[in-house]
Design an enzyme around this catalytic site. Structure first.
Site, mmCIF file in Angstrom:
data_model
loop_
_atom_site.group_PDB
_atom_site.id
_atom_site.type_symbol
_atom_site.label_atom_id
_atom_site.label_comp_id
_atom_site.label_asym_id
_atom_site.label_seq_id
_atom_site.Cartn_x
_atom_site.Cartn_y
_atom_site.Cartn_z
ATOM 1 N N TYR A 146 0.834 -1.203 0.000
ATOM 2 C CA TYR A 146 0.000 0.000 0.000
ATOM 3 C C TYR A 146 0.868 1.251 0.000
ATOM 4 O O TYR A 146 0.678 2.145 -0.840
ATOM 5 C CB TYR A 146 -0.939 0.004 1.205
ATOM 6 N N LYS A 150 1.298 4.012 -3.116
ATOM 7 C CA LYS A 150 1.013 5.426 -2.918
ATOM 8 C C LYS A 150 2.248 6.282 -3.188
ATOM 9 O O LYS A 150 2.150 7.380 -3.775
ATOM 10 C CB LYS A 150 0.501 5.671 -1.501
#
Length: 330
Positions: A146, A150
């Site tokens: 994650y 990002k």
């Protein structure tokens, strides 16, 4: 005629609150949603709300024609769409968060678009130990898919801003508010539920969803092209947060703290199960488990100075959040 906003992730927790605020302030709102998405906001029963006034564009971040229609002519594109490891495997997380962002920016380059405001995560920033609080300059090595996805998306935004586009990136910390069935429900349970056996070690910068929406709108209006802004709140240990929730609501804070060693041990267990069976029982590895035991505290000084961003204490966000939480339990 008011300004036009295009919002990806419009049916999500933060996206729904943003759309509601935009509508209240007279914006024309276009929202991207999948065919199966619920277009209602989760609110206490005493205060119903929906997004009926949003002009819905049905599709996703891999539907070029829908993206083109969504963003063309928008004064601001708020890109919030993304997925985390609780709901998707690492490959899907990367595809949606990084490649989906690339597709949104491509549509913006080809269309008549004003500013792009990208919502990343404070997790891509982390103190190096010289200060208790991380800020925008504390770029960290990503831990887990994650954060990596990002961070990769942030680089795309930076390149977009450096090559003629107008883009700003915001980094919310740990958000609480009605409609969030992940962090918010876990935090409230630690302060309210007598059956909750323990709080967690470490801590977080806890910010109300309405404050983050304030920050998104301020970034759209006053942010500097290419800049990053942390949108944080109070820096609290989980013990402190649970005690304050219990004091406010008359609950019972969890009496015991989970040892950090127990959480760190779960990382290798998850890795082993995944290696043997191919199944993911916990969405983290040993590095992510170790990170979860730390005090992940942040400074919002830059957002305050440049955007006028401010946040309210935890208690100011509890009335509506607790009403939603109790409605959801009944």
């Amino acid at each position: 005629m008011g300004q036009v906003a295009a919002v990806t992730g419009a049916t999500g927790f933060l996206g729904g609150h943003l759309c509601e605020r935009l509508l209240a302030e007279g914006w024309t709102v276009r929202g991207l949603c999948r065919p199966s998405s619920d277009r209602r906001l989760e609110r206490p029963a005493s205060r119903s709300s929906d997004l009926a006034e949003v002009a819905w564009y049905v599709g996703d971040c891999f539907d070029a024609a829908t993206l083109s229609s969504l963003v063309d002519g928008a004064d601001v594109v708020f890109h919030l769409a993304g997925v985390g490891l609780w709901s998707a495997d690492p490959e899907t997380v990367h595809r949606v968060n990084r490649e989906g962002t690339e597709n949104v920016l491509e549509a913006c380059r080809d269309g008549d678009v004003g500013r792009v405001v990208f919502t990343s995560t404070a997790g891509t920033r982390r103190t190096n130990g010289s200060s208790e609080f991380a800020d925008e300059d504390d770029i960290a090595e990503p831990i887990g898919a994650y954060q990596a996805s990002k961070a990769a998306a942030e680089r795309l935004l930076d390149d977009y801003a450096a090559t003629g586009g107008d883009a700003v990136t915001v980094h919310p910390t740990s958000i609480v508010g009605p409609g969030d069935d992940s962090f918010t429900t876990q935090l409230l349970a630690m302060g309210l539920e007598p059956t909750m056996p323990a709080t967690l070690p470490g801590g977080a910068s806890i910010v109300g969803v309405s404050d983050v929406v304030d920050g998104l709108l301020a970034a759209a209006a006053d942010g500097e092209r290419g800049e990053h802004y942390i949108l944080g709140g109070e820096n609290l240990t989980y013990d402190q947060a649970a005690s304050r929730i219990a004091d406010y609501a008359g609950g019972t804070a969890a009496p015991v703290r989970v040892p950090a060693t127990a959480i760190r041990a779960a990382g290798p267990v998850a890795e082993g199960v995944r290696a043997v069976t191919g199944r993911q029982v916990f969405p983290f590895d040993r590095r992510m488990a170790a990170l979860a035991t730390q005090r992940l505290f942040y400074s919002s000084q830059k957002a305050n100075a440049e955007l006028g961003y401010e946040y309210e204490p935890l208690e100011s966000h509890l009335p509506e959040t607790l009403a939603w939480y109790r409605d959801a339990e009944t």
